[in-house]
Scaffold this active site. Structure first.
Site, PDB file in Angstrom:
ATOM      1  N   GLU A 281      15.753 -14.326   7.268  1.00 14.59           N
ATOM      2  CA  GLU A 281      14.416 -13.300   6.325  1.00 14.59           C
ATOM      3  C   GLU A 281      14.557 -14.167   5.315  1.00 14.59           C
ATOM      4  O   GLU A 281      13.735 -13.908   4.326  1.00 14.59           O
ATOM      5  CB  GLU A 281      15.493 -12.064   5.794  1.00 14.59           C
ATOM      6  CG  GLU A 281      16.256 -10.998   7.138  1.00 14.59           C
ATOM      7  CD  GLU A 281      14.820 -10.249   7.445  1.00 14.59           C
ATOM      8  OE1 GLU A 281      13.975  -9.937   6.943  1.00 14.59           O
ATOM      9  OE2 GLU A 281      14.122 -10.204   8.547  1.00 14.59           O
ATOM     10  N   TRP A 284      11.056 -15.416   6.412  1.00 13.48           N
ATOM     11  CA  TRP A 284      10.151 -14.917   6.602  1.00 13.48           C
ATOM     12  C   TRP A 284       9.512 -14.294   4.411  1.00 13.48           C
ATOM     13  O   TRP A 284       8.410 -14.647   4.534  1.00 13.48           O
ATOM     14  CB  TRP A 284      10.527 -13.087   6.270  1.00 13.48           C
ATOM     15  CG  TRP A 284      10.491 -12.584   7.694  1.00 13.48           C
ATOM     16  CD1 TRP A 284      11.529 -12.485   8.466  1.00 13.48           C
ATOM     17  CD2 TRP A 284       8.815 -12.167   8.868  1.00 13.48           C
ATOM     18  NE1 TRP A 284      10.766 -12.112   9.888  1.00 13.48           N
ATOM     19  CE2 TRP A 284       8.561 -12.144   9.587  1.00 13.48           C
ATOM     20  CE3 TRP A 284       7.523 -12.761   8.027  1.00 13.48           C
ATOM     21  CZ2 TRP A 284       7.576 -11.733  10.649  1.00 13.48           C
ATOM     22  CZ3 TRP A 284       6.855 -12.150   8.427  1.00 13.48           C
ATOM     23  CH2 TRP A 284       6.862 -11.936   9.532  1.00 13.48           C
ATOM     24  N   TRP A 312     -11.613   3.907   5.220  1.00 18.90           N
ATOM     25  CA  TRP A 312     -10.298   4.308   4.876  1.00 18.90           C
ATOM     26  C   TRP A 312     -11.172   6.015   3.813  1.00 18.90           C
ATOM     27  O   TRP A 312     -12.108   6.447   3.252  1.00 18.90           O
ATOM     28  CB  TRP A 312      -9.813   3.075   3.620  1.00 18.90           C
ATOM     29  CG  TRP A 312      -9.216   2.136   3.567  1.00 18.90           C
ATOM     30  CD1 TRP A 312     -10.319   1.324   3.439  1.00 18.90           C
ATOM     31  CD2 TRP A 312      -8.329   1.813   4.713  1.00 18.90           C
ATOM     32  NE1 TRP A 312      -9.190   0.197   4.230  1.00 18.90           N
ATOM     33  CE2 TRP A 312      -7.962   0.652   4.360  1.00 18.90           C
ATOM     34  CE3 TRP A 312      -6.884   2.648   5.080  1.00 18.90           C
ATOM     35  CZ2 TRP A 312      -7.363   0.022   5.508  1.00 18.90           C
ATOM     36  CZ3 TRP A 312      -6.144   2.192   5.506  1.00 18.90           C
ATOM     37  CH2 TRP A 312      -6.013   0.311   5.380  1.00 18.90           C
ATOM     38  N   ASN A 347      14.564  -1.814   3.317  1.00 17.44           N
ATOM     39  CA  ASN A 347      13.401  -2.069   3.775  1.00 17.44           C
ATOM     40  C   ASN A 347      12.527  -1.709   5.244  1.00 17.44           C
ATOM     41  O   ASN A 347      11.927  -1.386   4.906  1.00 17.44           O
ATOM     42  CB  ASN A 347      13.650  -3.752   4.366  1.00 17.44           C
ATOM     43  CG  ASN A 347      12.362  -5.003   4.645  1.00 17.44           C
ATOM     44  OD1 ASN A 347      11.379  -5.366   4.181  1.00 17.44           O
ATOM     45  ND2 ASN A 347      12.858  -5.220   6.319  1.00 17.44           N
ATOM     46  N   TRP A 365      -4.674   0.300   2.290  1.00 17.15           N
ATOM     47  CA  TRP A 365      -3.302  -0.207   1.684  1.00 17.15           C
ATOM     48  C   TRP A 365      -2.777  -0.938   0.165  1.00 17.15           C
ATOM     49  O   TRP A 365      -1.452  -1.032  -0.061  1.00 17.15           O
ATOM     50  CB  TRP A 365      -3.175  -1.887   2.933  1.00 17.15           C
ATOM     51  CG  TRP A 365      -4.098  -2.016   2.578  1.00 17.15           C
ATOM     52  CD1 TRP A 365      -5.346  -2.467   3.654  1.00 17.15           C
ATOM     53  CD2 TRP A 365      -3.877  -3.566   1.642  1.00 17.15           C
ATOM     54  NE1 TRP A 365      -5.832  -3.829   3.060  1.00 17.15           N
ATOM     55  CE2 TRP A 365      -5.487  -4.183   2.496  1.00 17.15           C
ATOM     56  CE3 TRP A 365      -3.455  -4.666   1.256  1.00 17.15           C
ATOM     57  CZ2 TRP A 365      -5.359  -5.632   1.925  1.00 17.15           C
ATOM     58  CZ3 TRP A 365      -3.850  -6.074   0.595  1.00 17.15           C
ATOM     59  CH2 TRP A 365      -4.731  -6.332   0.604  1.00 17.15           C
ATOM     60  N   TRP A 388       2.559  -5.610   2.742  1.00 17.33           N
ATOM     61  CA  TRP A 388       1.619  -4.262   2.755  1.00 17.33           C
ATOM     62  C   TRP A 388       0.248  -4.896   4.213  1.00 17.33           C
ATOM     63  O   TRP A 388      -0.009  -3.687   4.889  1.00 17.33           O
ATOM     64  CB  TRP A 388       0.815  -3.796   1.546  1.00 17.33           C
ATOM     65  CG  TRP A 388       1.659  -3.503   0.375  1.00 17.33           C
ATOM     66  CD1 TRP A 388       2.805  -3.518  -0.309  1.00 17.33           C
ATOM     67  CD2 TRP A 388       2.028  -1.910   0.814  1.00 17.33           C
ATOM     68  NE1 TRP A 388       3.500  -2.337  -0.718  1.00 17.33           N
ATOM     69  CE2 TRP A 388       2.748  -1.477  -0.121  1.00 17.33           C
ATOM     70  CE3 TRP A 388       1.203  -0.909   1.999  1.00 17.33           C
ATOM     71  CZ2 TRP A 388       3.320  -0.254   0.593  1.00 17.33           C
ATOM     72  CZ3 TRP A 388       1.248   0.015   2.035  1.00 17.33           C
ATOM     73  CH2 TRP A 388       2.778   0.505   0.984  1.00 17.33           C
TER      74      TRP A 388
END
Length: 485
Positions: A281, A284, A312, A347, A365, A388
């Site tokens: 993590e 990441w 969208w 998360n 987004w 996102w």
């Protein structure tokens, strides 16, 4: 000792321990002048959001207190960082400006500007690492390019032995003795507080270096062993909650990495699986900044260019329902209310609420990115934009667009008994487990017994999950066709 100071410009490194910039300034033999500059101009549209400003106010107070205990004073200024530093150099006769490297899209040009100013004046300008374990340009593919996929990136990182140890707080810091004008924390006007939507934040957070160390210690002593599974359960305190501390540099990733390795070596029981998952993590986070460094438009443009033509929808009413936690989907509403109350969201739930906004509501987004930017205490330009785009399917190594989380199934899997929903959506607290994630399917007698009046005490779902899923997939096919053409 020279009377000319080294300006230590604190940026996102609000700590005294494991701070390469501060250590180098102390080792220079010159007095140290600690400075923080609130630059509300340079970041433009990504100026700090409200929750981050609340956190920063507390963090600066903590840093100032630590420096005062060492006999120094944190100089606070507001303005464009380059101009403020140029004036400070002029006023103090500083012989150098030391700072930690930034990774935001605007950081490189700002740092070049400061270096050029120092060169003209014939003084030192030194930039140091510390916000990441690995510099973004240091991790390269076999063909000497940047990575676009996390797994090989993380393997590369894990193959590199990290032998350096975190530095302790300097034993003695000689501070610049002359009087230097400083703003007060109140002058910086960081957190407006009208309404005081951060009123409950102190119940959940202790910003500052001590708070960061306390969080890390608690996690490694009580939670890391179960982290691989527990991190997905929002009703369990199974995550480290270190993200805001890492973002503001109150703790370094090296400190987290080294402490985790030490915990593994000294643990009385096997914590290898949980600790390894935690390390991944951390990587990441590294990957997000690797992407941001090589693709600086990540916060504003889709990584996959075909998504620029995605159809969208604009629906302010549904966006507002999502922001307020009034969508009628309990796990979504619980997450959005947790965010508003604490400045943080679990998360797993972040992925669920993001998927609902992007896929079921088909709202861009970036609308979600902007809301999180303002309301998260850990709002981070690298992680926020990469995450996102990951959920939207338009990012690097992204989940495919057609992966659409069903909030009912996600709730039943990861909040099986509804504890998370009951905490943050108390109007559903008396609902039985069977219907806690889908109250609209409950018989009238169950609703009445639980005191739930759909449409009054709790909203009905604002969309049909099945129909909006189909519509999202149909919209995705249109950009696939246009891309093929």
């Amino acid at each position: 000792m020279s009377d000319h100071p080294i300006i230590v410009w604190f940026t996102q490194d609000l700590r005294l321990s494991d701070n390469a910039c501060l250590h180098a300034a102390v080792a220079s033999g010159h007095p140290v002048l600690p400075v923080y500059i609130l630059d509300d101009v340079t970041p433009g549209e990504f100026a700090m959001g409200g929750a981050s400003r609340w956190w920063l106010q507390q963090s600066l107070a903590s840093l100032a207190s630590l420096l005062e205990a060492q006999g120094g004073k944190l100089i606070l200024r507001r303005g464009q960082a380059g101009k403020v530093l140029e004036q400070l150099v002029h006023d103090t006769g500083a012989r150098g400006v030391y700072f930690s490297r930034g990774y935001a899209p605007w950081s490189g040009e700002l740092e070049k500007e400061i270096a050029a100013q120092c060169e003209v004046k014939g003084i030192e300008c030194k930039r140091f690492s510390g916000f990441l374990l690995h510099e973004p340009e240091a991790i390269r593919t076999g063909s000497d390019g940047p990575y676009k996929v996390y797994t090989p990136f993380s393997r590369n990182c894990l193959s590199r032995d990290i032998t350096r140890e975190p530095r302790p707080v300097p034993e003695k810091i000689d501070f610049f003795g002359a009087d230097v004008a400083s703003a007060s924390l109140d002058d910086l006007d960081l957190y407006q507080g009208g309404p005081d939507w951060a009123a409950r934040f102190p119940d959940h957070w202790t910003p500052g270096e001590a708070g960061a160390q306390e969080k890390l210690t608690h996690f490694l002593e009580h939670a890391v062993g179960d982290y691989a599974e527990a991190r997905n359960l929002p009703d369990v305190k199974g995550t480290s909650r270190l993200s805001p501390h890492l973002h503001f540099g109150e703790i370094s990733p090296l400190q987290c990495w080294a402490a985790t390795r030490h915990a593994v070596a000294t643990a009385r029981h096997n914590i290898d699986r949980g600790s390894h998952t935690f390390e991944k993590e951390i990587l990441w986070r590294e990957f997000s900044y690797h992407l941001l460094h090589h693709w600086p438009t990540l916060p504003t443009e889709p990584f996959k260019p075909e998504f620029a033509n995605f159809p969208w929808l604009q629906d302010e009413g549904k966006l507002s329902s999502w922001q307020k936690g009034q969508t009628g989907l309990p796990i979504v509403d619980a997450g959005m209310r947790e965010l508003w109350a604490t400045g943080w969201m679990h998360n797993r739930v972040r992925m669920i609420v993001a998927s609902f906004l992007i896929k079921n509501l088909r709202i861009h987004w970036q609308a979600g990115e902007q809301w999180f930017w303002d309301t998260l205490v850990d709002a981070d330009i690298g992680a926020n934009s990469a995450s996102w785009q990951w959920v939207a399917g338009c990012g690097a190594d992204a989940a495919p667009y057609f992966r659409i989380f069903n909030p009912i199934l996600q709730g039943e899997k990861f909040d099986k008994h509804g504890g998370y929903v009951r905490r943050w959506v108390p109007e559903l607290a008396a609902m039985p487990d069977k219907f806690i994630h889908k109250p609209w399917q409950a018989p009238d007698e169950v609703l009445n017994k639980a005191g739930v009046n759909l449409g009054t005490s709790y909203p009905r779902p604002i969309v049909d999950l099945g129909k909006t899923r189909d519509a999202a997939l149909a919209a995705y096919k249109t950009i696939k066709k246009s891309d093929a053409a």
